[in-house]
Design a protein around this motif. Structure first.
Motif, PDB file in Angstrom:
ATOM      1  N   ALA A 154       1.623   6.537  -5.648  1.00 49.86           N
ATOM      2  CA  ALA A 154       0.448   7.518  -6.657  1.00 49.86           C
ATOM      3  C   ALA A 154       1.163   9.525  -6.810  1.00 49.86           C
ATOM      4  CB  ALA A 154      -0.711   8.067  -5.653  1.00 49.86           C
ATOM      5  N   LEU A 175       0.857  -1.153  -0.178  1.00 41.38           N
ATOM      6  CA  LEU A 175       0.285  -0.163  -0.067  1.00 41.38           C
ATOM      7  C   LEU A 175       0.756   1.378   0.022  1.00 41.38           C
ATOM      8  CD1 LEU A 175      -2.856  -0.410   2.457  1.00 41.38           C
ATOM      9  CD2 LEU A 175      -3.340  -0.446  -0.090  1.00 41.38           C
ATOM     10  N   GLU A 185      -4.948   7.976   1.846  1.00 43.61           N
ATOM     11  CA  GLU A 185      -6.613   8.449   1.615  1.00 43.61           C
ATOM     12  C   GLU A 185      -7.098   6.828   0.865  1.00 43.61           C
ATOM     13  OE1 GLU A 185      -9.197   9.860  -0.400  1.00 43.61           O
ATOM     14  OE2 GLU A 185      -8.649  10.888   1.057  1.00 43.61           O
ATOM     15  N   LEU A 186      -5.868   6.110   0.016  1.00 39.98           N
ATOM     16  CA  LEU A 186      -5.616   4.683  -0.275  1.00 39.98           C
ATOM     17  C   LEU A 186      -6.022   3.985   0.452  1.00 39.98           C
ATOM     18  CD1 LEU A 186      -4.643   3.854  -3.710  1.00 39.98           C
ATOM     19  CD2 LEU A 186      -2.587   3.276  -1.897  1.00 39.98           C
ATOM     20  N   LYS A 187      -5.939   3.799   2.095  1.00 43.88           N
ATOM     21  CA  LYS A 187      -6.792   3.289   2.449  1.00 43.88           C
ATOM     22  C   LYS A 187      -7.981   2.970   2.798  1.00 43.88           C
ATOM     23  CE  LYS A 187      -4.612   3.316   6.320  1.00 43.88           C
ATOM     24  NZ  LYS A 187      -5.648   3.725   7.065  1.00 43.88           N
ATOM     25  N   TYR A 189      -1.357   7.769   2.157  1.00 40.72           N
ATOM     26  CA  TYR A 189      -1.719   6.238   1.823  1.00 40.72           C
ATOM     27  C   TYR A 189      -2.434   5.593   2.841  1.00 40.72           C
ATOM     28  CZ  TYR A 189      -1.108   2.376   5.159  1.00 40.72           C
ATOM     29  OH  TYR A 189      -0.917   1.577   6.562  1.00 40.72           O
ATOM     30  N   ASP A 249       2.159   1.573  -3.338  1.00 41.71           N
ATOM     31  CA  ASP A 249       0.930   3.162  -4.532  1.00 41.71           C
ATOM     32  C   ASP A 249       1.016   3.486  -3.925  1.00 41.71           C
ATOM     33  OD1 ASP A 249       0.929  -0.508  -5.098  1.00 41.71           O
ATOM     34  OD2 ASP A 249      -1.011  -0.394  -4.218  1.00 41.71           O
ATOM     35  N   ALA A 250       0.795   4.203  -2.645  1.00 41.11           N
ATOM     36  CA  ALA A 250       0.833   5.712  -2.355  1.00 41.11           C
ATOM     37  C   ALA A 250       1.951   6.303  -2.983  1.00 41.11           C
ATOM     38  CB  ALA A 250       0.842   5.989  -0.274  1.00 41.11           C
ATOM     39  N   ARG A 268      -9.965   1.630  -0.808  1.00 41.39           N
ATOM     40  CA  ARG A 268     -10.056   0.547  -0.817  1.00 41.39           C
ATOM     41  C   ARG A 268     -10.997  -0.369   0.418  1.00 41.39           C
ATOM     42  NH1 ARG A 268      -3.873  -1.312  -3.105  1.00 41.39           N
ATOM     43  NH2 ARG A 268      -4.249   0.694  -5.029  1.00 41.39           N
TER      44      ARG A 268
END
Length: 733
Positions: free
Chosen positions: A138, A131, A195-197, A193, A134-135, A200
């Motif tokens: 981004a 994660l 925001e991504l959590k 991170y 991925d962050a 998802r």
């Protein structure tokens, strides 16, 4: 190897509450019988803290004072929680919840989420590093593998210290963090991170604690339900509590104070994760009525190992050092710790492996030997050296024992054999339980002799061999036990994560070795740049490195080897030097100054007090500066303050009294099995010989002569000062 596996296997549960207390020393018994109100246990390494707190819980349960379901014991690793559950089961206190903070919080969150939030709890991410990657993508931030790991650690630290992304830059600066990237960039990554959590619909392990805290804070009905379930709390390794865990503990407690905490500030080695010993050191301030018990009787290590450990901390500085505990070994004398210098790192690894091979050939079990290093990157060299020497080994921190594929398959095979009994042809020639297990596991790859070499094949064999050894010990402890009984025991052990011992030398980092112990310990790479590590710059970071080495030293029961290399590779420049922490401890180096702990020291029990409904907090006395009684200069050195004069000022010491005191001290030290300075330090003896006190009042005024030592040694010291003979001074009782 844990103390649990080293102790007598499969003991019968005590038959009464009083029987639970048998075998405890006075301080451990004080812990076990202090069942009400706040209790703080300051427990030095090897002093039996787990024994004390498990017997405390078991005594309360067996005496009918505590209900098993109302007790929540929390610690920091699944292994420690599993060991605690196993010990409580052996003491007849099954049913007590012993969990990690995360495990306890997750159970509560799963139960209350539908009621407090609605719907199902979001999925828990096992590993957040993907994660974070991925962050970073981004945010168009390029991170290599090391930077990715460091950024993940920064996010974890932020969350356990309850720091939001907008506050990260300021919080990191205030905490003196050595950030892997620009702090503003890390804050951006942290925000992405989170925001991504959310996008998802997943949560991480830190969220488990944060969300549980939020639910308990916002929903008083939920908080009251939790508090009605748990009325009594025990927290192990309290020096490792983070601010977030402390907040969760406070919410569990509410306005109650049935809390027992256990810890040792000198073993604080996880501050980089947000852990702080302040909660332990401030416990008496927050709970003025608390009972404080100090455990200093070291049952693990020889006097020689304990002497080195005490000497290591005697040079420490800072708040944790001021509250250090001075250990007193309860074991017979052993060999002096060995210090070895090598030309380069491969030579150090080969020399260590050669010594281990000699020990194994002399009859020392490989499972009783450990090689401990500062970083995991040092492991590979020692893996190769041990393999070349034909010594089996295991890596600490690998997959949990009962989760290993070969162990799961072996469990299925044993369960099947137990079910079919006499109809299983594998058991035709088996006459007892151990032979039945050997027969079944031979079909899974176990052989009487280990396979040659190392690697996965050897690791699988070691796992199966551990089950064979466990079956042998189980049958010896419980004659007449069946294969079905053993399968039930394995199921209970799997549930408690109480693994048997794998027969191989342990390779482990110093951090992962905490809580474990071995007969023989090799501390390798004890050189500047590695111990302390090169990136430890501040005084606080250096002191944590010292504590880390202290943890390593106190893992050894009998034999301790410390070594370092002058160069990294053969032919390299010999520019390295031994760790500064060894100054005054290894032969040929000057002795460092003695420092007396301000709030630690000897063992004992201090009862809290309350007047009316308001707890009285003792006020700290204002101290006037100590001045030299010869020249009048202000004194700051602890040794000079004991003498009440500058080191180089003229002395009127009575040499005859001093020499008689030294001879008497040596006898006392030999009788008690502790280092001479634990009786009185050289500086204290000099101060006594300079003042030659006439009575107890004069003797008590000398720094270093506390109430306990006055009571124990006062009569002898005053007799020596008066020129009288002391009973037993010739060494005979």
């Amino acid at each position: 190897m844990t103390a649990a596996t080293h102790s007598t296997l499969f003991p019968q549960a005590p038959d009464s509450a009083d029987a639970v207390l048998e075998g405890l020393d006075p301080e451990q018994r004080a812990v076990a019988t202090s069942l009400r109100g706040p209790v703080c246990v300051l427990a030095g390494a090897g002093t039996g803290k787990t024994r004390a707190i498990t017997h405390r819980i078991a005594y309360g349960v067996r005496a009918g004072i505590l209900q098993p379901s109302s007790v929540l014991a929390v610690t920091f690793t699944n292994r420690a929680a599993g060991e605690m559950r196993g010990r409580l089961r052996q003491l007849g206190a099954a049913g007590v919840q012993a969990r990690t903070f995360h495990s306890a919080a997750l159970r509560q969150l799963q139960y209350f989420w539908p009621k407090a939030i609605g719907g199902s709890l979001p999925r828990l991410v096992d590993r957040k590093i993907q994660l974070v990657a991925d962050a970073a993508a981004a945010c168009r931030i390029r991170l290599d593998r090391g930077e990715l790991r460091d950024a993940t650690a920064e996010i974890e630290w932020s969350k356990v210290t309850q720091t939001v992304p907008a506050d990260y830059v300021l919080a990191a600066a205030k905490a003196g963090r050595v950030t892997p990237r620009d702090p503003a960039e890390t804050a951006q990554l942290y925000a992405a991170y989170e925001e991504l959590k959310r996008g998802r619909g997943v949560i991480d392990f830190e969220d488990v604690l944060l969300l549980t805290v939020a639910v308990l804070q916002d929903r008083h009905d939920v908080a009251e339900q939790v508090r009605s379930q748990y009325q009594h709390f025990v927290v192990d390794e309290y020096q490792d509590v983070s601010p977030l865990q402390q907040r969760l503990l406070e919410l569990w407690l509410g306005d109650r104070d049935d809390l027992c905490v256990v810890g040792d500030a000198s073993q604080t080695i996880y501050s980089f994760t947000g852990a702080t010993p302040d909660h332990l050191l401030d416990f008496r301030s927050r709970h003025p009525g608390a009972t404080v018990v100090k455990l200093v009787r070291d049952y693990r290590s020889t006097p020689q190992v304990v002497h080195l450990a005490n000497g290591l901390l005697a040079q420490a500085h800072g708040r944790a050092a001021d509250h250090r505990l001075e250990l007193v070994s309860q074991r017979p004398p052993g060999p002096e710790p060995a210090f070895t210098e090598y030309a380069d790192e491969p030579a150090e690894a080969e020399g260590t492996a050669r010594r281990i091979r000699e020990l194994v050939d002399a009859g020392v079990a490989p499972a009783e030997i450990a090689v401990l290093f500062r970083t995991n990157s040092q492991s590979e060299t020692y893996e190769q050296a041990l393999a070349d020497a034909g010594v089996p080994y295991q890596l600490r921190g690998a997959e949990r024992f009962f989760d290993r594929p070969e162990v799961r398959k072996a469990g299925i095979a044993l369960r099947g054999a137990a079910r079919f009994g006499g109809n299983d042809s594998l058991l035709d020639d088996a006459v007892d339980l151990p032979s039945q297990v050997r027969a079944v596991l031979s079909g899974e790859g176990w052989t009487p002799e280990p396979p040659a070499g190392s690697g996965a094949v050897r690791e699988r064999w070691e796992s199966l061999a551990a089950l064979v050894h466990l079956a042998r010990d189980f049958a010896a402890a419980r004659p007449g036990a069946t294969l079905g009984d053993l399968v039930a025991e394995l199921d209970e052990r799997a549930g408690a994560q109480h693994a048997p011992t794998v027969q191989g030398v342990t390779l482990a980092s110093l951090h992962s070795a905490k809580g474990l112990e071995w007969d023989v310990v090799f501390l390798v790479g004890v050189a500047e740049g590695m111990m302390p590590i090169s990136y430890a710059k501040t005084d606080e970071q250096i002191e944590e490195e010292r504590r880390l080495l202290y943890v390593g030293v106190t893992r050894a029961r009998q034999i301790l080897h410390l070594s370092w290399a002058l160069a990294r590779s053969p032919g390299g420049r010999a520019s390295r030097r031994p760790s500064r922490f060894l100054k005054g401890l290894r032969p040929g180096t000057a002795t460092a100054g003695d420092r007396t702990p301000a709030g630690g020291g000897s063992g004992g029990v201090e009862r809290g007090h309350r007047t009316g409904t308001v707890a009285e907090v003792p006020r700290r006395r204002q101290r006037t500066p100590a001045r030299c009684r010869v020249c009048g200069r202000s004194l700051t050195d602890a040794g000079e303050m004991k003498l009440m004069r500058c080191e180089d000022c003229p002395t009127d010491m009575d040499e005859g009294v001093y020499e008689r005191l030294r001879a008497w001290r040596q006898i006392q030290a030999e009788r008690s099995g502790q280092p001479a300075f634990c009786v009185f330090t050289d500086k204290t003896l000099m101060a006594i010989a300079e003042s030659v006190p006439d009575d107890e009042r004069d003797l008590a005024r000398i720094p270093g002569v506390g109430a306990r030592k006055l009571q124990r040694y006062g009569a002898d010291v005053l007799s020596i000062c008066a020129g009288r003979e002391v009973a037993g001074a010739d060494g005979e009782d």
